[in-house]
Each structure stands twice: as structure tokens, then as C-alpha cells.
Design a protein around this motif. Structure first.
Motif, PDB file in Angstrom:
ATOM      1  N   GLN A 140       1.993   0.527  -4.882  1.00 45.63           N
ATOM      2  CA  GLN A 140       1.690   0.061  -3.591  1.00 45.63           C
ATOM      3  C   GLN A 140       2.698   0.284  -2.440  1.00 45.63           C
ATOM      4  OE1 GLN A 140       0.622  -4.256  -4.193  1.00 45.63           O
ATOM      5  NE2 GLN A 140      -1.300  -3.811  -3.876  1.00 45.63           N
TER       6      GLN A 140
ATOM      7  N   VAL B 286       0.546   6.485  -3.174  1.00 45.31           N
ATOM      8  CA  VAL B 286       0.817   5.319  -2.563  1.00 45.31           C
ATOM      9  C   VAL B 286      -0.201   4.679  -2.017  1.00 45.31           C
ATOM     10  CG1 VAL B 286       2.379   4.138  -1.010  1.00 45.31           C
ATOM     11  CG2 VAL B 286       3.213   6.347  -2.006  1.00 45.31           C
ATOM     12  N   SER B 287      -0.795   3.367  -2.426  1.00 49.26           N
ATOM     13  CA  SER B 287      -1.891   2.812  -1.826  1.00 49.26           C
ATOM     14  C   SER B 287      -1.436   1.550  -0.923  1.00 49.26           C
ATOM     15  CB  SER B 287      -2.773   2.294  -2.939  1.00 49.26           C
ATOM     16  OG  SER B 287      -2.092   1.234  -3.654  1.00 49.26           O
ATOM     17  N   SER B 288      -2.252   1.418  -0.146  1.00 49.46           N
ATOM     18  CA  SER B 288      -2.239   0.329   1.017  1.00 49.46           C
ATOM     19  C   SER B 288      -2.645  -1.016   0.450  1.00 49.46           C
ATOM     20  CB  SER B 288      -2.945   0.511   2.120  1.00 49.46           C
ATOM     21  OG  SER B 288      -4.227   0.392   1.713  1.00 49.46           O
TER      22      SER B 288
END
Length: 115
Positions: A13, A113-115
Motif C-alpha cells: 500500500q 504500490v496500491s492506493s
């Protein structure tokens, strides 16, 4: 054929951290400048950071203060510690060994990378 093998990539994240590793032959780690590069979808491969055999480092402006490159020549391992990851850090990360105009690349490890 020099074999460099990256590991440690994955899904994280935004704001999180990861540590990448790259292993290879001792003969490479003893004398080659090592570096991390990355390539995001639709973009050119770019420098992330490099480190000489003496430990001198160089970083892309975009990662300064967030990423740390290091090497353990006794373990034939290159590291990239990444903190405060952002969506813009999503890419395939490659390890490279350079000397005498010769470059050796690893196969890459995906960092998402995730929000």
C-alpha cells in the motif's frame, strides 16, 4: 553469462515499505559497481540508485530520502530499502552490475504500490 537474481518485490500500500535484494556471483560483487533501475509501464528504464565497491552512492532525485541502496559483498547481495512508497514507484525493478563498459542485468522484480 552472469546471473543476477532479484527478489523482494510485491504488492504494497502507498506509504508502505519494501526491501529488494539482488544476488549474484562473488566475482561480480567484488569489483563491479551495482545499481537498481526501474521501468514503469509505457516508460523508459530509469536509474534509481547506484553504489560503488567502495560504498559511494548515487540516487535519482525522485527517491532521495526514501530509498537506501546498500551492498554486502561477503553475501554477494545488493539491497534496496524503500520507504514511503507511492503509486509512482510502481515498476519492474532491475539489478545491474557495471564495469569496463559491460553491463549485466537481472530479470527484474515487480513492485506494485496500491492506493
Amino acid at each position: 553469462q552472469v546471473q543476477l537474481v532479484e527478489s523482494g518485490g510485491g504488492l504494497v500500500q502507498a506509504g508502505g515499505s519494501l526491501r529488494l535484494s539482488c544476488t549474484g556471483p562473488r566475482s561480480i560483487f567484488e569489483i563491479f559497481t551495482m545499481g537498481w533501475y526501474r521501468q514503469a509501464p509505457g516508460k523508459q528504464r530509469e536509474l534509481v540508485a547506484t553504489i560503488t565497491t567502495g560504498g559511494s552512492t548515487n540516487y535519482a532525485d525522485s527517491v532521495k530520502g526514501r530509498f537506501t541502496i546498500s551492498r554486502d559483498n561477503a553475501k554477494n547481495t545488493l539491497y534496496l530499502q524503500m520507504y514511503t512508497l507511492s503509486l509512482e514507484d510502481t515498476a519492474v525493478y532491475y539489478c545491474k552490475a557495471s564495469k569496463w563498459g559491460v553491463d549485466h542485468w537481472g530479470q527484474g522484480t515487480q513492485v506494485t504500490v496500491s492506493s
